[in-house]
Design an enzyme around this catalytic site. Structure first.
Site, PDB file in Angstrom:
ATOM      1  N   ASP A 204      42.678  35.171  48.911  1.00 28.59           N
ATOM      2  CA  ASP A 204      43.212  34.405  50.031  1.00 28.59           C
ATOM      3  C   ASP A 204      42.066  33.894  50.906  1.00 28.59           C
ATOM      4  O   ASP A 204      41.101  34.604  51.161  1.00 28.59           O
ATOM      5  CB  ASP A 204      44.130  35.321  50.844  1.00 28.59           C
ATOM      6  CG  ASP A 204      44.822  34.614  51.987  1.00 28.59           C
ATOM      7  OD1 ASP A 204      45.599  33.687  51.720  1.00 28.59           O
ATOM      8  OD2 ASP A 204      44.584  35.004  53.142  1.00 28.59           O
ATOM      9  N   GLU A 262      32.435  44.034  35.041  1.00 29.57           N
ATOM     10  CA  GLU A 262      32.351  45.377  34.466  1.00 29.57           C
ATOM     11  C   GLU A 262      33.609  45.704  33.661  1.00 29.57           C
ATOM     12  O   GLU A 262      33.632  46.667  32.890  1.00 29.57           O
ATOM     13  CB  GLU A 262      32.172  46.416  35.574  1.00 29.57           C
ATOM     14  CG  GLU A 262      30.876  46.270  36.359  1.00 29.57           C
ATOM     15  CD  GLU A 262      30.833  47.239  37.531  1.00 29.57           C
ATOM     16  OE1 GLU A 262      31.610  48.229  37.522  1.00 29.57           O
ATOM     17  OE2 GLU A 262      30.043  47.008  38.461  1.00 29.57           O
TER      18      GLU A 262
END
Length: 555
Positions: A204, A262
């Protein structure tokens, strides 16, 4: 979804936004919940989309309907529990849907523990976790920055005897991203959801994270100085040079991406609100492969409905973004539904709905749909006493806020509250929406819902529309024409935005056409005759061996 060269799932994907409070209520309290989302995922999957975007469900006082988070690791009780969330993710994955969740990182709720500690004194461990500043000698705010939701962007706190920054509501204090401890803490909350199996994030207000550390005032727009600015919101009277889109933001996005990488097959899409600079910001935030995977802007979320406007947006993206990616959307929870924005007086909303989804499916980029648009829902007209949005409540009647696009989803015509809830809904269910309920349209092969499914299937079945290149063609009048090129396939896409019929002459290099969808008639292989809001999507072959050279060539 068709793929080319093992393209990642997010590249060209179709995302369906769910506003949980308005999707499905299972408890009878009038507000949607996570179990309700789970119960309706089969409908979402039936559309042929690739992912859901779930608007905030975190613990919150709900001053801004969940975009004011008080605990980033907790589900608000009105939506259910963490177990309910895990069950929803499991069901989505069973149905082949990726799960993207909203992350509101630029600010928290004033009820967050971090802010309680930060405001307690100027010397506590979290004193610098939010943006605090002394008053000017006359007691006024540190600078002229304005809140998106109206008035100054600064609020006086009597405990610290300082002002704090809030780009939105005063109850949404801005976090201080110049403090690396804040960045670390926020990234830890994101990792919490990655470990629970989410596939991505929608960030956002992604360009609001970092503020100018010297708190320099924004200059007025030239139109404001000239007295010609007619915007309803005072926020749009400034050139926002210092309160958002700061260069230091890129460093945080790089950190965010490194953490995301990751994990396998994760993606992040950012929301950019940057008046006049949105595509430049999008380019900066998505290029290089080390920041956001894609962004969306408000360029196609406004009132303008014309071939020239869409062409300008596409051209600007294609020329300014070298290796980034865009996510196009026509509607979401913050804007008037596009069927209402774009239907001309006396026009046919269903025709606009069909035209829009076919256009969206043909644009180069990923696309985002908003719940209910597959039913052709128009903006709801609400009474002042029914409003829940703080923007509408404050600025009525000049600005009616965002509640008109947030009314409950309609599932069953004739059922109580159209099948959304057995209790009183948090927003009214318009009678005009009930007749467009899912069960009604499922039974009608000519419905807007059926057309959505067909359009999305067409996109999914043609790699050129999912990950292919785009090449804009010349067209007169209110006609947009372009070519999508994928492995072993070339598609011609032509859209007549006009309320009257149009004829578009085919370029000499285009050979035989095979129509995939649309209402156009091929006349002697030299021109297309398009009805009002008519479309043509079809395969073709080049007549010459060489690809024509006029215009940008992305093939």
């Amino acid at each position: 979804m068709a793929e080319s060269d093992n393209a990642p799932w997010w590249r060209g994907c179709v995302i369906y936004q769910i506003y949980p409070r308005s999707f499905q209520d299972t408890t009878g309290d009038g507000s949607g919940d996570l179990r309700g989302v789970t119960s309706r995922l089969a409908h979402v999957a039936s559309l042929g989309v690739d992912a859901i975007w779930l608007s905030p469900f975190f613990k919150s006082p709900m001053a801004d309907m969940g975009y004011d988070v008080s605990d980033y690791r907790a589900v608000d009780p009105m939506f259910g529990t963490l177990d309910d969330f895990d069950a929803m993710v499991a069901e989505a994955h069973r149905l082949g849907l990726k799960v993207i969740i909203d992350q509101v990182l630029s600010h928290s709720s004033e009820s967050h523990d971090w802010f309680f500690e930060s405001r307690a004194s100027r010397t506590n461990p979290k004193a610098d976790w939010y943006v605090w500043a002394d008053a000017r000698p006359d007691g006024n705010a540190p600078n002229n920055w304005l809140s998106v939701f109206g008035g100054p962007a600064w609020e006086w706190d009597s405990t610290r005897r300082q002002y704090y920054l809030h780009n939105f509501l005063a109850s949404q204090p801005d976090l201080n991203f110049h403090n690396l401890e804040v960045q670390d803490a926020l990234l830890d909350t994101v990792r919490f959801w990655l470990d629970r199996g989410v596939d991505g994030f929608r960030l956002d207000t992604v360009n609001y994270y970092v503020h100018d550390r010297w708190l320099r005032s924004n200059p007025p727009l030239a139109s404001s100085v000239a007295g010609t600015n007619t915007e309803a919101s005072t926020y749009l009277y400034q050139e926002h040079l210092f309160d958002k889109t700061q260069p230091e933001n890129l460093a945080f996005l790089t950190r965010f991406r490194a953490m995301l990488d990751e994990y396998d097959d994760r993606a992040v899409v950012g929301e950019i609100g940057d008046e006049g600079r949105s595509l430049q910001t999008l380019a900066a935030y998505t290029t290089g492969g080390d920041k956001l995977h894609m962004c969306y802007t408000f360029d196609l979320l406004g009132p303008e409905f014309s071939a020239a406007h869409v062409r300008a947006c596409v051209e600007a993206f294609e020329t300014s973004v070298s290796d980034g990616w865009v996510c196009w959307a026509f509607s979401n929870h913050d804007v008037v539904r596009h069927v209402s924005r774009w239907t001309r007086p006396g026009g046919d909303p269903d025709a606009v709905a069909r035209f829009s989804i076919l256009l969206l499916c043909c644009l180069r980029g990923s696309i985002c749909l908003y719940e209910g648009e597959e039913l052709g829902l128009e903006e709801a007209v609400l009474n002042y006493e029914d409003l829940r949005d703080p923007v509408g409540i404050r600025f009525w009647p000049g600005l009616k806020g965002r509640d008109g696009c947030r009314t409950p989803m309609v599932w069953q015509a004739g059922a109580e509250n159209a099948g959304f809830s057995t209790g009183r809904p948090w927003l009214p269910v318009p009678a005009s929406h009930e007749v467009r309920a899912v069960d009604v349209q499922n039974a009608d092969n000519s419905s807007v819902l059926a057309f959505y499914r067909a359009a999305l299937a067409m996109r999914r079945d043609h790699e050129a529309l999912v990950t292919g290149s785009i090449r804009l063609l010349d067209a007169e009048g209110d006609v947009l024409a372009f070519i999508r090129v994928g492995v072993g396939e070339k598609l011609l896409c032509v859209f007549n935005f006009s309320a009257s019929a149009a004829v578009w002459r085919l370029p000499g290099e285009i050979g035989a056409l095979t129509r995939l969808d649309g209402e156009a008639e091929v006349v002697g292989q030299t021109e297309l005759s398009l009805s009002a809001l008519g479309c043509f999507v079809g395969r073709f072959d080049w007549l010459s061996v060489d690809t024509p050279t006029e215009g940008p060539d992305y093939s």
